[in-house]
Write a protein that holds these residues in place. Structure first.
Motif, mmCIF file in Angstrom:
data_model
loop_
_atom_site.group_PDB
_atom_site.id
_atom_site.type_symbol
_atom_site.label_atom_id
_atom_site.label_comp_id
_atom_site.label_asym_id
_atom_site.label_seq_id
_atom_site.Cartn_x
_atom_site.Cartn_y
_atom_site.Cartn_z
ATOM 1 N N GLY A 173 -5.208 1.437 -15.206
ATOM 2 C CA GLY A 173 -5.118 2.600 -14.350
ATOM 3 C C GLY A 173 -6.371 3.433 -14.303
ATOM 4 O O GLY A 173 -6.650 4.099 -13.292
ATOM 5 N N SER A 228 8.183 -3.593 -13.208
ATOM 6 C CA SER A 228 8.480 -2.257 -12.707
ATOM 7 C C SER A 228 7.553 -1.240 -13.373
ATOM 8 O O SER A 228 7.044 -1.470 -14.474
ATOM 9 N N PRO A 229 7.302 -0.099 -12.726
ATOM 10 C CA PRO A 229 6.361 0.889 -13.278
ATOM 11 C C PRO A 229 6.712 1.373 -14.680
ATOM 12 O O PRO A 229 5.818 1.655 -15.475
ATOM 13 N N ASP A 274 0.869 -1.171 0.000
ATOM 14 C CA ASP A 274 0.000 0.000 0.000
ATOM 15 C C ASP A 274 0.905 1.220 0.000
ATOM 16 O O ASP A 274 1.420 1.633 1.046
ATOM 17 N N GLY A 275 1.112 1.798 -1.180
ATOM 18 C CA GLY A 275 2.033 2.923 -1.304
ATOM 19 C C GLY A 275 1.583 4.150 -0.533
ATOM 20 O O GLY A 275 2.407 4.921 -0.022
ATOM 21 N N ARG A 326 -6.275 -8.343 -13.566
ATOM 22 C CA ARG A 326 -5.650 -7.036 -13.402
ATOM 23 C C ARG A 326 -6.577 -5.978 -14.002
ATOM 24 O O ARG A 326 -7.247 -6.227 -15.010
ATOM 25 N N ALA A 364 -5.356 -1.204 -0.502
ATOM 26 C CA ALA A 364 -5.609 0.155 -0.972
ATOM 27 C C ALA A 364 -6.306 0.926 0.133
ATOM 28 O O ALA A 364 -7.131 0.364 0.867
ATOM 29 N N PRO A 409 -7.406 1.160 -8.925
ATOM 30 C CA PRO A 409 -6.479 2.151 -8.359
ATOM 31 C C PRO A 409 -7.096 3.051 -7.305
ATOM 32 O O PRO A 409 -6.406 3.473 -6.374
ATOM 33 N N ARG A 447 7.773 -1.566 -5.504
ATOM 34 C CA ARG A 447 7.179 -0.317 -5.071
ATOM 35 C C ARG A 447 6.841 0.557 -6.272
ATOM 36 O O ARG A 447 7.395 0.396 -7.353
ATOM 37 N N ALA A 448 5.949 1.506 -6.083
ATOM 38 C CA ALA A 448 5.433 2.319 -7.188
ATOM 39 C C ALA A 448 6.514 3.121 -7.887
ATOM 40 O O ALA A 448 6.396 3.421 -9.077
ATOM 41 N N ASP A 449 7.584 3.495 -7.175
ATOM 42 C CA ASP A 449 8.660 4.243 -7.823
ATOM 43 C C ASP A 449 9.680 3.336 -8.489
ATOM 44 O O ASP A 449 10.631 3.812 -9.134
ATOM 45 N N GLY A 450 9.520 2.022 -8.351
ATOM 46 C CA GLY A 450 10.402 1.067 -8.998
ATOM 47 C C GLY A 450 11.755 0.901 -8.355
ATOM 48 O O GLY A 450 12.595 0.134 -8.844
#
Length: 355
Positions: free
Chosen positions: A178, A265-266, A46-47, A175, A88, A131, A305-308
């Motif tokens: 976005g 990765s993102p 959960d970012g 899946r 989320a 999202p 993670r969301a930032d990769g």
């Protein structure tokens, strides 16, 4: 010989965690945490709230960890064997199974309490959340039917999306894009595998792409691409790159082994593939395995993670490893793969075929 990195800290040491290490010297182990609740089944990040949630199947619980330190903040009983988790908006949605019923149990990750439970008619085999956290999609596989349950998390009601049934069909992965407008459902049956595209507003299948062998996992990347992980006894593992707008396989690369899961990765330049006794790091631009993450225990799950820049790897010994991974320095410009032969370093042994 693998590089061995010194751990910066170990938030929990009962029992002592061994964790995972990498060949690439730019990949540094940040933290390793030993989870005292047994093997880890699934993990999710959960970012927004900065937590990692892990399922503990042997303990009928989930663990909520701080994403920065990997310290275990809470352990929450979920009333059944937890198999899948999605997170989320400070909520963990946990697919559970028990003698009484299958269900999705909702946990408030800040308070560490169960706040809701949705009973399911049959087993959950795949799960994802939109999202915005408003819709949870649960792929369900029964003896003679399959579908996707749609849980409206705000209205607390359940709908279903029918996807058709053929003998032996299972839902392998789900899946959502976005925008929350397209749901992608991977299925495998005795007649073969398929990637279905579903309009989430009309709940109708709008496209179907047939694939050759059983699907193990699915990830959505950048530039309208999807990555499908497949494997079978004869050929081992492969990654298909799907052009979603054209509904076509752009390329397919054999990677061997017996892979079960992947995370992309993102920016879409790296695919982290959980194999029998390693996590293979696959460069989607050069079509090469550029690194391996290994340890004394078999990897159970992986999340990026969301930032990769940070990767989390859980293993069947009950350890969680946090690794700093370099962000890609290359711009994301997709070009067709140049080869479809197996991409394996000479020193990487072939693994047992997938079941």
């Amino acid at each position: 010989m693998a590089n061995i990195f010194t751990r910066k800290k170990t938030p929990l040491t009962a029992p002592e965690a061994v964790g995972m290490t990498a060949f690439d010297p730019e990949v540094a182990v940040l933290d390793v945490t030993a989870m005292p609740r047994g093997p880890v089944g699934d993990i999710a990040i959960d970012g927004a709230s900065g937590v990692v949630v892990a399922t503990n199947p042997g303990d009928r619980s989930i663990s909520v960890l701080d994403a920065e330190t990997l310290g275990v903040d809470k352990v929450v009983a979920v009333g059944g064997d937890p198999t899948l988790v999605a997170v989320a908006e400070d909520r963990a949605y946990v697919a559970t199974s028990s003698l009484q019923h299958d269900a999705v149990t909702v946990v408030d990750t800040r308070a560490g309490t169960v706040i809701a439970r949705y009973q399911l008619a049959f087993s959950a085999t795949a799960m994802t959340i939109s999202p915005d956290g408003k819709r949870l999609y649960v792929g369900r596989t029964g003896d003679d039917t399959v579908d996707v349950a749609v849980i409206d998390t705000a209205a607390e009601r359940i709908g279903t999306i029918g996807i058709g049934y053929r003998p032996g069909t299972s839902v392998d992965a789900v899946r959502v894009d976005g925008a929350g407008r397209r749901l992608y459902v991977a299925t495998t049956s005795l007649a073969g595998s398929a990637l279905l595209t579903i309009d989430t507003e009309t709940a109708r299948v709008v496209r179907r792409l047939r694939l050759a062998s059983p699907i193990r996992d699915l990830a959505l990347g950048a530039d309208g691409l999807a990555y499908v992980l497949r494997s079978d006894r004869r050929y081992g593992g492969s990654i298909d790159v799907i052009d979603l707008s054209a509904n076509a396989v752009a390329d397919s690369v054999a990677i061997g082994g017996a892979p079960t899961q992947l995370a992309v990765s993102p920016d879409g330049t790296r695919a982290y593939v959980v194999d029998y006794d390693r996590v293979a790091v696959f460069d989607t631009l050069t079509t090469e395995i550029v690194d391996e993450i290994t340890g004394d225990a078999r990897p159970a799950g992986v999340a990026v993670r969301a930032d990769g820049r940070r990767l989390y790897v859980a293993d069947f010994a009950g350890a969680m490893t946090s690794l700093a991974v370099p962000a890609s320095a290359m711009p994301r410009v997709y070009s067709p793969f140049a080869a479809t032969d197996k991409i394996l370093r000479p020193d990487v042994r072939q693994l047992s075929p997938a079941v």
